[in-house]
Design a protein around this motif. Structure first.
Motif, PDB file in Angstrom:
ATOM      1  N   SER A  92       0.873  -1.174   0.000  1.00  0.00           N
ATOM      2  CA  SER A  92       0.000   0.000   0.000  1.00  0.00           C
ATOM      3  C   SER A  92       0.910   1.223   0.000  1.00  0.00           C
ATOM      4  O   SER A  92       1.897   1.261   0.754  1.00  0.00           O
ATOM      5  CB  SER A  92      -0.873  -0.030   1.257  1.00  0.00           C
ATOM      6  N   GLY A 119      -4.125  -2.605  -0.842  1.00  0.00           N
ATOM      7  CA  GLY A 119      -4.656  -1.248  -0.876  1.00  0.00           C
ATOM      8  C   GLY A 119      -5.700  -1.072   0.222  1.00  0.00           C
ATOM      9  O   GLY A 119      -6.563  -1.926   0.420  1.00  0.00           O
ATOM     10  N   GLY A 121      -8.735   1.070   2.161  1.00  0.00           N
ATOM     11  CA  GLY A 121      -9.778   2.084   2.047  1.00  0.00           C
ATOM     12  C   GLY A 121     -10.099   2.606   3.429  1.00  0.00           C
ATOM     13  O   GLY A 121      -9.485   2.203   4.420  1.00  0.00           O
ATOM     14  N   TRP A 127      -9.069  -1.505  -0.733  1.00  0.00           N
ATOM     15  CA  TRP A 127      -9.150  -0.686  -1.962  1.00  0.00           C
ATOM     16  C   TRP A 127      -8.569  -1.531  -3.086  1.00  0.00           C
ATOM     17  O   TRP A 127      -7.360  -1.760  -3.143  1.00  0.00           O
ATOM     18  CB  TRP A 127      -8.373   0.622  -1.787  1.00  0.00           C
TER      19      TRP A 127
HETATM   20  C1  BTN Z   1     -11.705   5.220   0.521  1.00  0.00           C
HETATM   21  O1  BTN Z   1     -12.084   4.264   1.184  1.00  0.00           O
HETATM   22  O2  BTN Z   1     -12.477   5.869  -0.174  1.00  0.00           O
HETATM   23  C2  BTN Z   1     -10.252   5.624   0.554  1.00  0.00           C
HETATM   24  C3  BTN Z   1      -9.438   4.898  -0.474  1.00  0.00           C
HETATM   25  C4  BTN Z   1      -7.992   5.322  -0.509  1.00  0.00           C
HETATM   26  C5  BTN Z   1      -7.188   4.497  -1.476  1.00  0.00           C
HETATM   27  C6  BTN Z   1      -5.785   5.005  -1.656  1.00  0.00           C
HETATM   28  S1  BTN Z   1      -4.939   4.215  -2.977  1.00  0.00           S
HETATM   29  C7  BTN Z   1      -3.446   4.952  -2.494  1.00  0.00           C
HETATM   30  C8  BTN Z   1      -3.410   4.915  -0.989  1.00  0.00           C
HETATM   31  N1  BTN Z   1      -2.880   3.666  -0.540  1.00  0.00           N
HETATM   32  C9  BTN Z   1      -3.785   2.937   0.112  1.00  0.00           C
HETATM   33  O3  BTN Z   1      -3.572   1.818   0.600  1.00  0.00           O
HETATM   34  N2  BTN Z   1      -4.924   3.588   0.163  1.00  0.00           N
HETATM   35  C10 BTN Z   1      -4.862   4.881  -0.469  1.00  0.00           C
END
Ligand code: BTN
Length: 334
Positions: A92, A119, A121, A127
């Motif tokens: 991430s 990733g 969220g 994500w």
């Molecule tokens: C949400 O839940 O709306 C937030 C999402 C955020 C995603 C981004 S992608 C780059 C960064 N790295 C991550 O692990 N998450 C954020």
């Protein structure tokens, strides 16, 4: 210090026709053989460079290559993206940015990946971060503000992304308008285009560092069935792909400018007008889900601290802090 590759990309992009090997050698202070080697590397990375004898080199196609030199060669900022860490694949970018922060990375360091395996969220969600189509980036900052004010930077980033995306739409004569669903979803066509996750390490009165992670659906072709009415991408709305590195550079520029305005008052008073102009919630019925509390009302905008003002049935105004809260439209995702 700009790398030679970054300089070559800048020179090739600013040149309409051919750039001779001799000129390149002089401008870069390297040998012909070195120039040839860099060109070879760039071709291997996917750049279409034509080399014609007695004329020189010409960049005939700028593909959607994402890499350190490509991003750096497009950045026009003073501090945002001062250092760029690019990885083809990572867990991430937020996790990586925090790691770099612990190791002493400077404020303004930007971490970008082409693919994320873990990733993150908001509210512990995953994500989805497939390869080759989206932007996953995290900006590391060491702002001299109180920790209670940190969530406002998420709004500053949301606004910056919205403005950069709107610029692309306008330049293509697309009449669609980008909106922000408070606090941090950027939406297009009433579907989610961008998610932002801010994390920080702080003492009670001092921020050690803060990372603002941004995920943008740029050239995503298809979404899983359960997301089709809720998520969209720039490619889906425009009908063609968008250069991710240029989008990143535009966002960094907007963020730097907006942050300068924020910094003066350490609140959003200088950005309220811009924010309200793109707010998707304004005057809309919303449901607020706070830990242990759930209610509905009409969103009346935000205040200078970035709190959402929600008018309840008895006309009391609730000030909703952008922490662990979720706000939903009563009748749709927005
Ligand atoms: C949400 O839940 O709306 C937030 C999402 C955020 C995603 C981004 S992608 C780059 C960064 N790295 C991550 O692990 N998450 C954020």
């Amino acid at each position: 210090m700009e790398s030679t590759k970054t300089k070559i990309l800048k020179l090739l992009r600013s040149e309409k026709g051919y750039l001779s090997g001799q000129e390149l050698c002089e401008k870069l202070g390297v040998s012909r053989t070195a120039v040839w080697k860099y060109m070879k590397q760039l071709k291997e990375e996917g750049y279409q460079i034509q080399a014609v004898q007695n004329k020189g080199y010409c960049l005939v196609d700028v593909p959607d290559v994402l890499g350190e030199s490509e991003i750096k060669s497009r950045l026009t900022t003073k501090w945002a993206g001062k250092e760029v860490y690019f990885q083809e694949e990572t867990d991430s970018t937020n996790t990586q940015a925090k790691k770099l922060a612990e190791e002493g990375a400077v404020s303004g360091t930007l971490v970008v990946a082409d693919c994320q395996k873990k990733g993150k969220g908001r509210r512990g969600r995953v994500w989805e971060s497939p390869k080759g189509s989206s932007v996953y980036m995290t900006l590391l900052m060491r702002p001299d503000i109180l920790p209670q004010r940190a969530s406002m930077l998420t709004l500053v980033m949301g606004l910056s992304v919205a403005q950069a995306v709107q610029k692309i739409l306008d330049s293509e004569k697309c009449t669609q308008k980008v909106q922000i669903k408070w606090p941090n979803d950027v939406v297009l066509n009433r579907k989610k285009l961008v998610g932002i996750l801010t994390e920080m390490s702080a003492q009670i009165d001092y921020i050690e560092y803060l990372v603002i992670g941004v995920g943008i659906n740029v050239n995503t072709g298809e979404f899983p069935e359960e997301l089709q009415d809720k998520a969209t991408s720039l490619q889906a709305e425009l009908g063609h792909s968008v250069n991710r590195a240029e989008l990143i550079a535009q966002i960094m520029k907007r963020f730097e400018d907006n942050y300068a305005i924020f910094e003066k008052t350490q609140d959003l008073s200088g950005l309220l007008e811009e924010y309200e102009a793109v707010s998707a919630n304004c005057q809309q019925p919303v449901k607020v889900l706070e830990p242990g509390k759930e209610y509905t009302g009409i969103a009346r905008g935000i205040n200078k601290m970035g709190e959402l003002l929600v008018e309840r049935e008895d006309h009391r105004i609730e000030q909703v802090y952008a922490g662990e809260v979720s706000v939903r439209g009563l009748y749709s995702y927005v």
